[in-house]
Write an enzyme that holds these catalytic residues in place. Structure first.
Site, PDB file in Angstrom:
ATOM      1  N   HIS A   1       0.839  -1.199   0.000  1.00 54.75           N
ATOM      2  CA  HIS A   1       0.000   0.000   0.000  1.00 54.75           C
ATOM      3  C   HIS A   1       0.873   1.249   0.000  1.00 54.75           C
ATOM      4  O   HIS A   1       1.918   1.283   0.639  1.00 54.75           O
ATOM      5  CB  HIS A   1      -0.926   0.026   1.236  1.00 54.75           C
ATOM      6  CG  HIS A   1      -0.157   0.064   2.523  1.00 54.75           C
ATOM      7  ND1 HIS A   1       0.404  -1.067   3.089  1.00 54.75           N
ATOM      8  CD2 HIS A   1       0.173   1.084   3.346  1.00 54.75           C
ATOM      9  CE1 HIS A   1       1.038  -0.738   4.203  1.00 54.75           C
ATOM     10  NE2 HIS A   1       0.921   0.571   4.387  1.00 54.75           N
TER      11      HIS A   1
HETATM   12  P1  B4P Z   1       1.605   1.568   7.321  1.00 53.51           P
HETATM   13  O1  B4P Z   1       2.447   2.041   6.162  1.00 53.51           O
HETATM   14  O2  B4P Z   1       1.614   0.104   7.562  1.00 53.51           O
HETATM   15  O3  B4P Z   1       1.998   2.330   8.680  1.00 53.51           O
HETATM   16  P2  B4P Z   1       1.644   3.804   9.241  1.00 53.51           P
HETATM   17  O4  B4P Z   1       1.196   4.725   8.173  1.00 53.51           O
HETATM   18  O5  B4P Z   1       2.801   4.248  10.075  1.00 53.51           O
HETATM   19  O6  B4P Z   1       0.403   3.509  10.159  1.00 53.51           O
HETATM   20  P3  B4P Z   1       0.203   2.604  11.443  1.00 53.51           P
HETATM   21  O7  B4P Z   1      -0.936   1.687  11.177  1.00 53.51           O
HETATM   22  O8  B4P Z   1       1.489   1.977  11.834  1.00 53.51           O
HETATM   23  O9  B4P Z   1      -0.356   3.623  12.503  1.00 53.51           O
HETATM   24  P4  B4P Z   1       0.204   4.753  13.467  1.00 53.51           P
HETATM   25  O10 B4P Z   1      -0.480   4.525  14.765  1.00 53.51           O
HETATM   26  O11 B4P Z   1       1.702   4.890  13.481  1.00 53.51           O
HETATM   27  O12 B4P Z   1       0.128   2.041   7.000  1.00 53.51           O
HETATM   28  C1  B4P Z   1      -1.014   1.235   7.176  1.00 53.51           C
HETATM   29  C2  B4P Z   1      -2.192   2.156   6.981  1.00 53.51           C
HETATM   30  O13 B4P Z   1      -3.398   1.393   6.901  1.00 53.51           O
HETATM   31  C3  B4P Z   1      -2.341   3.126   8.125  1.00 53.51           C
HETATM   32  O14 B4P Z   1      -2.579   4.393   7.539  1.00 53.51           O
HETATM   33  C4  B4P Z   1      -3.585   2.618   8.849  1.00 53.51           C
HETATM   34  O15 B4P Z   1      -4.255   3.681   9.499  1.00 53.51           O
HETATM   35  C5  B4P Z   1      -4.377   2.040   7.692  1.00 53.51           C
HETATM   36  N1  B4P Z   1      -5.381   1.011   8.025  1.00 53.51           N
HETATM   37  C6  B4P Z   1      -5.320   0.055   8.984  1.00 53.51           C
HETATM   38  N2  B4P Z   1      -6.420  -0.730   8.925  1.00 53.51           N
HETATM   39  C7  B4P Z   1      -7.173  -0.282   7.891  1.00 53.51           C
HETATM   40  C8  B4P Z   1      -8.409  -0.685   7.297  1.00 53.51           C
HETATM   41  N3  B4P Z   1      -9.118  -1.717   7.768  1.00 53.51           N
HETATM   42  N4  B4P Z   1      -8.865  -0.001   6.216  1.00 53.51           N
HETATM   43  C9  B4P Z   1      -8.182   1.064   5.752  1.00 53.51           C
HETATM   44  N5  B4P Z   1      -7.029   1.510   6.266  1.00 53.51           N
HETATM   45  C10 B4P Z   1      -6.522   0.827   7.313  1.00 53.51           C
HETATM   46  O16 B4P Z   1      -0.359   6.069  12.796  1.00 53.51           O
HETATM   47  C11 B4P Z   1      -1.757   6.292  12.713  1.00 53.51           C
HETATM   48  C12 B4P Z   1      -2.051   7.052  11.440  1.00 53.51           C
HETATM   49  O17 B4P Z   1      -1.436   8.353  11.474  1.00 53.51           O
HETATM   50  C13 B4P Z   1      -1.492   6.377  10.204  1.00 53.51           C
HETATM   51  O18 B4P Z   1      -2.455   6.504   9.213  1.00 53.51           O
HETATM   52  C14 B4P Z   1      -0.257   7.183   9.870  1.00 53.51           C
HETATM   53  O19 B4P Z   1       0.085   7.109   8.495  1.00 53.51           O
HETATM   54  C15 B4P Z   1      -0.704   8.555  10.282  1.00 53.51           C
HETATM   55  N6  B4P Z   1       0.405   9.465  10.614  1.00 53.51           N
HETATM   56  C16 B4P Z   1       1.623   9.159  11.128  1.00 53.51           C
HETATM   57  N7  B4P Z   1       2.356  10.262  11.335  1.00 53.51           N
HETATM   58  C17 B4P Z   1       1.585  11.300  10.960  1.00 53.51           C
HETATM   59  C18 B4P Z   1       1.790  12.705  10.924  1.00 53.51           C
HETATM   60  N8  B4P Z   1       2.921  13.251  11.359  1.00 53.51           N
HETATM   61  N9  B4P Z   1       0.804  13.482  10.439  1.00 53.51           N
HETATM   62  C19 B4P Z   1      -0.367  12.949  10.004  1.00 53.51           C
HETATM   63  N10 B4P Z   1      -0.628  11.615  10.004  1.00 53.51           N
HETATM   64  C20 B4P Z   1       0.342  10.801  10.490  1.00 53.51           C
END
Ligand code: B4P
Length: 306
Positions: free
Chosen positions: A147
């Site tokens: 993704h």
């Molecule tokens: P990954 O590439 O695997 O990892 P990530 O963006 O770092 O997100 P993570 O899940 O580890 O969450 P975190 O608490 O650190 O991305 C997977 C994505 O899939 C994520 O965006 C997740 O939310 C999404 N997802 C999971 N299950 C899902 C479903 N059933 N359907 C659709 N989507 C689904 O961070 C939480 C969120 O904050 C993440 O979205 C992250 O990208 C975002 N974030 C982190 N830093 C940020 C910043 N500085 N400013 C704004 N947003 C920020």
């Protein structure tokens, strides 16, 4: 004026929020100014309860793929072999994910088709946006199904853009380096002429394949450069098999940063960290960012130049 794509995103976002299919994570935005960048730190305490999944769980742990099947309430549209979804847990509204329809690994590089899909989405957003790919175990990724993410930035540019804008020679195709960053990275300005998709006689949509091929050249040049920078640095002690890195792209430039650590203490850093955007979930982590400084944190999770 909003594009049809943006109208669909806004309508589907509002509906998913109403249905409880999507969670907007309440957060407080703090700006930490330095000489060169106004870093953005988002403090989102409610995320602390959401466990951070490991990209590669232990063998006996069940692996749940949230994108197979994907949740219909989060659907925005299909594009070829991809589905555009709303991010279920968004800190910024209208945060998009571009997932592969068939399962593919998040440890793969990006290919022309992946990049054509990214460019399709970005070129249908009228405001600045940032695409990013967290690749590999140390990159901040937690989902193994391939993704890419696209985050709309409204009227703002990513904080790091002030450093990139300050580069005087902006030759498309040549590698740039930010003098402010004491860790391995490389960037490239995009050739705007190659970013215009030619019209397609068979469809009302232009053809994004050629742009995808051009962007894949950019991506692979950055990956090659990253590997040669690490080779120079490491005299054979870094394994390039399973190398983790962050890839970031706006409409003007692309950037790659190899990763050696997923987090700094409890603070997980994904690609957005290198855009100058940090997320913290605990008050003590917010304090740590203030005390240690964003640049020092980034240096710890990347490879220091010396
Ligand atoms: P990954 O590439 O695997 O990892 P990530 O963006 O770092 O997100 P993570 O899940 O580890 O969450 P975190 O608490 O650190 O991305 C997977 C994505 O899939 C994520 O965006 C997740 O939310 C999404 N997802 C999971 N299950 C899902 C479903 N059933 N359907 C659709 N989507 C689904 O961070 C939480 C969120 O904050 C993440 O979205 C992250 O990208 C975002 N974030 C982190 N830093 C940020 C910043 N500085 N400013 C704004 N947003 C920020």
């Amino acid at each position: 004026m909003l594009t049809e794509f943006e109208k669909r995103i806004a309508e589907n976002y509002d509906r998913a929020l109403r249905l409880g299919a999507l969670f907007f994570i309440e957060n407080t935005l703090l700006i930490l100014p330095t000489d060169s960048v106004n870093y953005e730190v988002r403090y989102a305490p409610s995320l602390f309860k959401k466990p951070k999944a490991a990209l590669l769980p232990e063998e006996d742990e069940p692996r749940i793929d949230p994108f197979a099947p994907w949740e219909p309430d989060l659907f925005v549209q299909e594009y070829g072999d991809y589905v555009v979804l709303l991010n279920k847990y968004c800190v910024v509204p209208h945060h998009l994910l571009i997932i592969t329809k068939e399962f593919r690994l998040q440890t793969e590089p990006l290919y022309p088709k992946d990049l054509a899909a990214i460019w399709y989405c970005m070129s249908h957003l009228s405001t600045p946006s940032l695409a990013f790919y967290n690749c590999g175990e140390m990159s901040g990724a937690s989902q193994l199904h391939k993704h890419v993410q696209v985050i709309p930035l409204g009227i703002n540019s990513p904080p790091i853009e002030t450093c990139i804008d300050a580069i005087i020679e902006k030759h498309p195709g040549s590698i740039f380096d930010l003098s402010q960053w004491p860790f391995v990275h490389c960037g490239m300005f995009l050739d705007q002429e190659k970013m215009v998709p030619p019209s397609n006689p068979d469809s009302s949509e232009p053809c994004y394949d050629l742009v995808g091929e051009y962007l894949a050249e950019v991506f692979h040049r950055l990956l090659d450069e990253t590997i040669s920078l690490l080779r120079e640095l490491a005299d054979g002690s870094i394994s390039f098999k399973g190398l983790s890195y962050n890839f970031l792209m706006t409409k003007k430039w692309a950037l790659m940063v190899p990763r050696r650590n997923e987090n700094y203490h409890h603070i997980s850093i994904n690609s957005l960290g290198f855009a100058g955007m940090i997320l913290v979930k605990r008050e003590e982590d917010l304090e740590m960012v203030r005390n240690v400084g964003v640049l020092n944190i980034l240096k710890e999770v990347a490879y220091p130049k010396t």
